[in-house]
Design an enzyme around this catalytic site. Structure first.
Site, PDB file in Angstrom:
ATOM      1  N   SER A  11      -2.855  43.806  35.390  1.00  7.96           N
ATOM      2  CA  SER A  11      -3.246  45.139  36.812  1.00  7.96           C
ATOM      3  C   SER A  11      -1.804  44.247  38.047  1.00  7.96           C
ATOM      4  CB  SER A  11      -4.444  44.015  37.385  1.00  7.96           C
ATOM      5  OG  SER A  11      -4.195  44.651  39.470  1.00  7.96           O
ATOM      6  N   HIS A  36      -2.671  48.645  34.047  1.00  5.36           N
ATOM      7  CA  HIS A  36      -3.629  48.887  35.056  1.00  5.36           C
ATOM      8  C   HIS A  36      -3.767  49.035  35.948  1.00  5.36           C
ATOM      9  CE1 HIS A  36      -8.445  47.705  35.321  1.00  5.36           C
ATOM     10  NE2 HIS A  36      -8.662  47.651  36.290  1.00  5.36           N
ATOM     11  N   ASP A  38      -5.601  49.826  40.121  1.00  8.97           N
ATOM     12  CA  ASP A  38      -6.909  49.398  40.497  1.00  8.97           C
ATOM     13  C   ASP A  38      -5.926  50.160  42.284  1.00  8.97           C
ATOM     14  OD1 ASP A  38      -7.775  47.492  39.400  1.00  8.97           O
ATOM     15  OD2 ASP A  38      -6.329  46.896  39.855  1.00  8.97           O
ATOM     16  N   HIS A  69      -8.111  52.306  37.559  1.00  6.43           N
ATOM     17  CA  HIS A  69      -9.163  52.023  37.823  1.00  6.43           C
ATOM     18  C   HIS A  69      -9.547  52.760  38.892  1.00  6.43           C
ATOM     19  CE1 HIS A  69     -12.146  47.733  38.012  1.00  6.43           C
ATOM     20  NE2 HIS A  69     -12.815  48.785  38.916  1.00  6.43           N
ATOM     21  N   MET A  71     -11.852  52.528  42.176  1.00  5.77           N
ATOM     22  CA  MET A  71     -12.475  51.844  43.150  1.00  5.77           C
ATOM     23  C   MET A  71     -12.960  52.449  44.412  1.00  5.77           C
ATOM     24  SD  MET A  71     -11.883  47.540  42.302  1.00  5.77           S
ATOM     25  CE  MET A  71     -10.314  48.114  41.667  1.00  5.77           C
ATOM     26  N   ASP A 182     -12.737  43.081  33.451  1.00  2.00           N
ATOM     27  CA  ASP A 182     -11.610  42.894  34.469  1.00  2.00           C
ATOM     28  C   ASP A 182     -12.023  41.365  35.540  1.00  2.00           C
ATOM     29  OD1 ASP A 182      -9.723  43.422  36.463  1.00  2.00           O
ATOM     30  OD2 ASP A 182     -10.358  46.110  36.606  1.00  2.00           O
TER      31      ASP A 182
HETATM   32  C1  DX5 Z   1     -10.424  43.751  41.053  1.00  2.55           C
HETATM   33  C2  DX5 Z   1      -9.362  44.815  40.190  1.00  2.55           C
HETATM   34  C3  DX5 Z   1      -8.629  43.936  39.064  1.00  2.55           C
HETATM   35  C4  DX5 Z   1      -7.450  42.757  39.613  1.00  2.55           C
HETATM   36  C5  DX5 Z   1      -7.598  41.755  38.750  1.00  2.55           C
HETATM   37  O1  DX5 Z   1     -11.129  44.976  41.631  1.00  2.55           O
HETATM   38  O2  DX5 Z   1      -9.915  45.545  39.356  1.00  2.55           O
HETATM   39  O3  DX5 Z   1      -8.058  44.436  38.083  1.00  2.55           O
HETATM   40  O4  DX5 Z   1      -6.013  43.400  40.328  1.00  2.55           O
HETATM   41  O5  DX5 Z   1      -6.912  40.840  38.774  1.00  2.55           O
HETATM   42  P1  DX5 Z   1      -7.104  38.968  38.312  1.00  2.55           P
HETATM   43  O6  DX5 Z   1      -6.930  38.867  37.324  1.00  2.55           O
HETATM   44  O7  DX5 Z   1      -6.284  38.114  39.621  1.00  2.55           O
HETATM   45  O8  DX5 Z   1      -8.821  38.481  39.081  1.00  2.55           O
HETATM   46 ZN    ZN Z   2      -9.301  46.451  37.866  1.00  2.37          ZN
END
Ligand code: DX5
Ligand code: ZN
Length: 230
Positions: A11, A36, A38, A69, A71, A182
């Site tokens: 990510s 990935h 976000d 992803h 959100m 994730d």
């Molecule tokens: C957070 C994201 C993740 C995040 C993961 O809401 O969905 O993808 O960036 O980051 P780490 O690996 O640092 O938890």
């Molecule tokens: Zn994510």
């Protein structure tokens, strides 16, 4: 242990956006499998992240597959733009869709766009809420942190959900069903995620940080996967 291919999906949330293309190329050179991305709208989660412009910059820097992803409260408003730029998988949140009928609408919209539909579940959502959807989707993303921020610690107790989904997918005769973890994945817990049944591991701060190069971080994670699943 199964012979499922285990994939690492960085990510870019904690990447240095001033040199994003370079960071993406470093991750690709380190041997990751997909990117990935976000997307956050400031409503579904408090932060704002980015949209199509940053996705286009990532696509220009790599030939790896890119998954989105989302959100966001209204994922359907973004599906087209990301599909046009070549998103392979688009992941929407069950908590944004709120009920199964709306999930099914979103799933058919993604299919019509040629994207693999995937559903993410936040920590408070039980597997029972989405288990009915498994025959209709390609992937579940199990959030092991509160969505919205990179750099949090993985909540190990949530890995039980991964195992429950893997069992349900196996019972449906879908050994290829993708289960992604994730949040907070690091070399010290990645083996545990794989043993629980995950086959795609999102890693943000483990790959993009100031202490370690992506090549070293990815090599450590691969070694930990091997050690765990040998
Ligand atoms: C957070 C994201 C993740 C995040 C993961 O809401 O969905 O993808 O960036 O980051 P780490 O690996 O640092 O938890
Ligand atoms: Zn994510």
């Amino acid at each position: 242990m199964s012979d499922r291919q285990i994939r690492i999906a960085p990510s870019i949330l904690t990447a240095d956006f001033g040199r994003l293309a370079e960071q993406v190329r470093a991750a690709e050179a380190a041997g990751v499998d997909l990117m990935h991305l976000d997307v956050m709208d400031g409503h579904f989660v408090p932060p704002l992240s980015f949209g199509t412009e940053v996705m286009a910059a990532v696509k220009a820097a790599t030939s790896l597959p890119v998954e989105m992803h989302l959100m966001v409260e209204r994922p359907e408003e973004h599906f087209d733009g990301f599909a046009e730029l070549g998103a392979g998988t688009q992941i929407f949140h069950f908590e944004a869709a709120r009920d199964l009928d709306r999930c099914r609408d979103l799933i058919s919209q993604l299919r019509a766009l040629g994207c693999a539909p995937a559903v993410a579940i936040s920590p408070e959502t039980p597997v029972s809420a989405i288990v009915e959807l498994l025959p209709e989707i390609e992937q579940v993303t199990v959030m092991t942190i509160r969505p919205g921020w990179g750099g949090q610690s993985l909540k190990e107790e949530l890995l039980e959900k991964v195992t429950a989904i893997r069992q349900a997918a196996d019972a449906l005769g879908r050994p290829d069903f993708v289960i992604e973890v994730d949040g907070g994945v690091k070399s010290h817990n990645i083996g545990q995620c794989v043993v629980a049944g995950a086959d795609v591991l999102v890693a943000g701060s483990a790959v993009f940080n100031e202490q370690q190069a992506p090549s070293e971080a990815v090599a450590e994670m691969r070694a930990a996967i091997e050690a765990r699943s040998a």
